[in-house]
Design a protein around this motif. Structure first.
Motif, PDB file in Angstrom:
ATOM      1  N   VAL B  76     -23.268   5.760 -41.132  1.00  0.00           N
ATOM      2  CA  VAL B  76     -22.932   4.378 -41.480  1.00  0.00           C
ATOM      3  C   VAL B  76     -24.139   3.498 -41.190  1.00  0.00           C
ATOM      4  O   VAL B  76     -24.775   3.628 -40.139  1.00  0.00           O
ATOM      5  CB  VAL B  76     -21.711   3.890 -40.659  1.00  0.00           C
ATOM      6  CG1 VAL B  76     -21.276   2.509 -41.133  1.00  0.00           C
ATOM      7  CG2 VAL B  76     -20.549   4.880 -40.752  1.00  0.00           C
ATOM      8  N   LEU B  77     -24.471   2.647 -42.143  1.00  0.00           N
ATOM      9  CA  LEU B  77     -25.561   1.691 -41.940  1.00  0.00           C
ATOM     10  C   LEU B  77     -25.032   0.271 -42.129  1.00  0.00           C
ATOM     11  O   LEU B  77     -24.269   0.005 -43.055  1.00  0.00           O
ATOM     12  CB  LEU B  77     -26.702   1.935 -42.928  1.00  0.00           C
ATOM     13  CG  LEU B  77     -27.439   3.249 -42.755  1.00  0.00           C
ATOM     14  CD1 LEU B  77     -27.170   4.189 -43.915  1.00  0.00           C
ATOM     15  CD2 LEU B  77     -28.934   3.003 -42.616  1.00  0.00           C
ATOM     16  N   ASP B  80     -28.779  -1.901 -43.539  1.00  0.00           N
ATOM     17  CA  ASP B  80     -29.871  -0.929 -43.438  1.00  0.00           C
ATOM     18  C   ASP B  80     -30.280  -0.561 -42.015  1.00  0.00           C
ATOM     19  O   ASP B  80     -31.408  -0.128 -41.779  1.00  0.00           O
ATOM     20  CB  ASP B  80     -31.107  -1.405 -44.228  1.00  0.00           C
ATOM     21  CG  ASP B  80     -31.083  -0.846 -45.653  1.00  0.00           C
ATOM     22  OD1 ASP B  80     -30.131  -0.100 -45.980  1.00  0.00           O
ATOM     23  OD2 ASP B  80     -32.022  -1.129 -46.414  1.00  0.00           O
ATOM     24  N   THR B  81     -29.367  -0.717 -41.077  1.00  0.00           N
ATOM     25  CA  THR B  81     -29.608  -0.254 -39.712  1.00  0.00           C
ATOM     26  C   THR B  81     -28.476   0.691 -39.298  1.00  0.00           C
ATOM     27  O   THR B  81     -27.305   0.416 -39.561  1.00  0.00           O
ATOM     28  CB  THR B  81     -29.682  -1.445 -38.737  1.00  0.00           C
ATOM     29  OG1 THR B  81     -30.785  -2.265 -39.097  1.00  0.00           O
ATOM     30  CG2 THR B  81     -29.859  -0.969 -37.300  1.00  0.00           C
ATOM     31  N   ASP B  82     -28.853   1.806 -38.703  1.00  0.00           N
ATOM     32  CA  ASP B  82     -27.917   2.781 -38.154  1.00  0.00           C
ATOM     33  C   ASP B  82     -26.838   2.058 -37.341  1.00  0.00           C
ATOM     34  O   ASP B  82     -27.151   1.305 -36.426  1.00  0.00           O
ATOM     35  CB  ASP B  82     -28.750   3.695 -37.216  1.00  0.00           C
ATOM     36  CG  ASP B  82     -27.995   4.910 -36.740  1.00  0.00           C
ATOM     37  OD1 ASP B  82     -26.789   5.011 -36.998  1.00  0.00           O
ATOM     38  OD2 ASP B  82     -28.659   5.762 -36.085  1.00  0.00           O
ATOM     39  N   GLU B  84     -25.099   3.050 -35.081  1.00  0.00           N
ATOM     40  CA  GLU B  84     -25.139   3.390 -33.653  1.00  0.00           C
ATOM     41  C   GLU B  84     -25.944   2.370 -32.859  1.00  0.00           C
ATOM     42  O   GLU B  84     -25.833   2.299 -31.643  1.00  0.00           O
ATOM     43  CB  GLU B  84     -25.735   4.799 -33.461  1.00  0.00           C
ATOM     44  CG  GLU B  84     -24.830   5.896 -34.012  1.00  0.00           C
ATOM     45  CD  GLU B  84     -25.381   7.288 -33.723  1.00  0.00           C
ATOM     46  OE1 GLU B  84     -25.866   7.522 -32.611  1.00  0.00           O
ATOM     47  OE2 GLU B  84     -25.320   8.133 -34.633  1.00  0.00           O
ATOM     48  N   LEU B  85     -26.789   1.588 -33.557  1.00  0.00           N
ATOM     49  CA  LEU B  85     -27.553   0.538 -32.883  1.00  0.00           C
ATOM     50  C   LEU B  85     -26.825  -0.798 -32.935  1.00  0.00           C
ATOM     51  O   LEU B  85     -27.296  -1.791 -32.380  1.00  0.00           O
ATOM     52  CB  LEU B  85     -28.939   0.374 -33.530  1.00  0.00           C
ATOM     53  CG  LEU B  85     -29.847   1.595 -33.513  1.00  0.00           C
ATOM     54  CD1 LEU B  85     -31.178   1.283 -34.177  1.00  0.00           C
ATOM     55  CD2 LEU B  85     -30.069   2.046 -32.082  1.00  0.00           C
ATOM     56  N   GLU B  86     -25.704  -0.834 -33.629  1.00  0.00           N
ATOM     57  CA  GLU B  86     -25.010  -2.106 -33.854  1.00  0.00           C
ATOM     58  C   GLU B  86     -23.625  -2.131 -33.221  1.00  0.00           C
ATOM     59  O   GLU B  86     -22.796  -2.966 -33.569  1.00  0.00           O
ATOM     60  CB  GLU B  86     -24.888  -2.371 -35.366  1.00  0.00           C
ATOM     61  CG  GLU B  86     -26.216  -2.503 -36.099  1.00  0.00           C
ATOM     62  CD  GLU B  86     -26.896  -3.849 -35.868  1.00  0.00           C
ATOM     63  OE1 GLU B  86     -26.274  -4.733 -35.219  1.00  0.00           O
ATOM     64  OE2 GLU B  86     -28.037  -4.018 -36.317  1.00  0.00           O
TER      65      GLU B  86
END
Ligand SMILES: [Zn+2]
Ligand SMILES: [Zn+2]
Lengths: 358, 108
Positions: B76-77, B80-82, B84-86
């Motif tokens: 999942v993005l 455009d960011t993973d 898991e970082l959000e």
């Protein structure tokens, strides 16, 4: 929430959490570390030598598409001096392989690499569509697996290539380790983690993505906007492998290092010599000249079964005996052309039939 | 009040969603309280996953959701960011967000 900065360059915004390390990195650093790790895998294993002719087994799917792109990138960046080819097998599956081959043909343009497509139809006289219409969907994966393996070697031989690289990634290898343990197949367990397999007179096969996580391959394709094809084969996917895959993904979700850990476990198994002895010696198939552990290779046995309307002959021992009881193979039996090991030195002087660039 | 969200499916996941890769959807900006003791809360990615299941998914829910989240093997993005970082499911959606779901489970 302030954007997180890349753990490597401390400059750009992080876009990815690496499954292997948990590190948070930016797009440019991700491309760089992904490519560099593959390069390190290649150099540490000494996979290539300058002047080698190498075929990339290309299915149009994510792994082989990324592999073709990365191989081209590394070959240019580090002057490997390789002659790279795309080699695709057309199993003859309408609505599946015909679409994915269109992707490979676009890759041929995009990466400027010569492409060879070899079909089951021209090699064996049977497409998978026709095989399935005759034998049903029960053992079709057996046929397809045996036919594909031999077709790749024969395609390589036609290209005068003695080395095939495939897109198998860390997840695939961990999955195979698990399956070999569950089947008790100790001989295969020892082999399946090897980065490069080569018998005495077989074509070399290597896996430059051995340590590359599937997540990173897919992310790489996404951020590079690479063109790949993704659909499950329409003829029943391998259910056993499917279970192993789901199990592995569950393990990975709770501990991302599980994939590398399983590969390392597989590598740590060592085969005792007495186990090795029970593996059959290799010979060449008396009918088609391909490497075989029996008089007839697996593909010839399967093909004879198909041609004589006894498809099980190549699948079970009982089927085989029944076929033999029916008498010798008829004179006019369809056979596979004689196989010749490639001579890479022959390359430039002989003509190779390739796909025309559209 | 509602939020406009752009949804992209890839890696074969689009096959579960009418074989259409791009969707533009509107979701409520607040999740209504289910019980009196609960207060309404901002809509998050977790809510979106179930919203997609109830409103957009056409077949084989088990290939999309497992144990209350996306099935392992689906990336999942968020813009455009993973994810898991959000904060994964706890990420609070904003108007105009682009959420991408990619299956890694289809053949290579
Ligand atoms: Zn960076
Ligand atoms: Zn043979």
């Amino acid at each position: 929430m302030a954007p997180r900065l890349c753990g490597l360059c401390d400059n750009a915004r992080a876009i990815l959490k690496r499954p292997k390390t948990g590190q948070q990195i930016c797009k440019d650093c991700f491309f760089y570390v992904f490519e560099t790790e593959v390069h390190n895998t290649i150099t540490q294993a000494g996979l290539f030598h300058p002047g080698d002719r190498v075929a990339i087994g290309a299915s149009g799917g994510k792994d082989s598409t990324v592999l073709a792109y990365v191989m081209k990138t590394l070959n240019d960046r580090y002057n490997y001096g390789l002659e790279l080819y795309l080699l695709s097998i057309d199993e003859g599956i309408t609505g599946y392989r015909d679409d994915s081959l269109e992707t490979v043909k676009r890759n041929q343009q995009q990466y400027d690499m010569p492409l060879k497509i070899l079909s089951y139809d021209e090699l064996y006289g049977w497409t998978m569509d026709r095989i399935v219409s005759q034998i049903g969907k029960k053992n079709n994966c057996t046929f397809c697996g045996v036919f594909r393996r031999q077709a790749l070697d024969r395609g390589a031989s036609m290209l005068h290539v003695d080395h095939i690289v495939t897109g198998h990634n860390a997840d695939d290898i961990a999955e195979t380790v698990l399956m070999n343990i569950m089947r008790g197949d100790i001989a295969r367990l020892g082999r399946c983690t090897l980065i490069c397999t080569q018998g005495e007179d077989t074509i070399k096969r290597s896996k430059p993505f051995k340590y590359a996580y599937e997540k990173e391959i897919v992310m790489y394709a996404y951020f590079k906007k690479l063109d790949y094809f993704s659909t499950e084969c329409i003829y029943s996917p391998d259910a056993y492998r499917g279970h192993a895959r789901v199990f592995l993904k569950d393990l990975e979700a709770s501990r991302p290092s599980a994939i590398i850990d399983i590969i390392h476990s597989g590598e740590a198994f060592e085969l005792k010599d007495e186990v090795k002895v029970t593996q059959k010696a290799q010979q060449t198939c008396k009918r088609c000249g391909y490497m075989s552990s029996n008089e007839l290779c697996k593909a010839c046995t399967l093909l004879e079964g198909l041609e004589r309307g006894m498809a099980n002959a190549g699948v079970t021992d009982r089927g085989r005996k029944k076929l033999e009881a029916e008498g010798p193979a008829p004179e006019n039996l369809r056979t596979i052309p004689m196989f010749q090991l490639p001579n890479p030195n022959n390359g430039p002087s002989t003509t190779i039939s390739l796909e025309a660039s559209a | 009040m509602s939020l406009t969200i752009k949804i992209e499916f890839g890696g074969g996941l689009e096959l579960l969603f009418s074989n259409q890769k791009s969707h533009k959807i509107e979701v409520p900006s607040k999740i209504p309280a289910r019980e009196r003791s609960e207060s309404e809360r901002a809509v998050d990615l977790q809510y979106l996953i179930f919203w997609l299941r109830d409103n957009l998914l056409k077949e084989r829910v088990e290939l999309f959701i497992e144990n209350g989240t996306v099935r392992p093997g689906i990336l999942v993005l968020v813009n455009d960011t993973d994810w898991e970082l959000e904060g994964e499911g706890e990420y609070q959606l904003k108007d105009g967000d682009e959420i991408v779901f990619i299956s890694t489970l289809h053949g290579g």
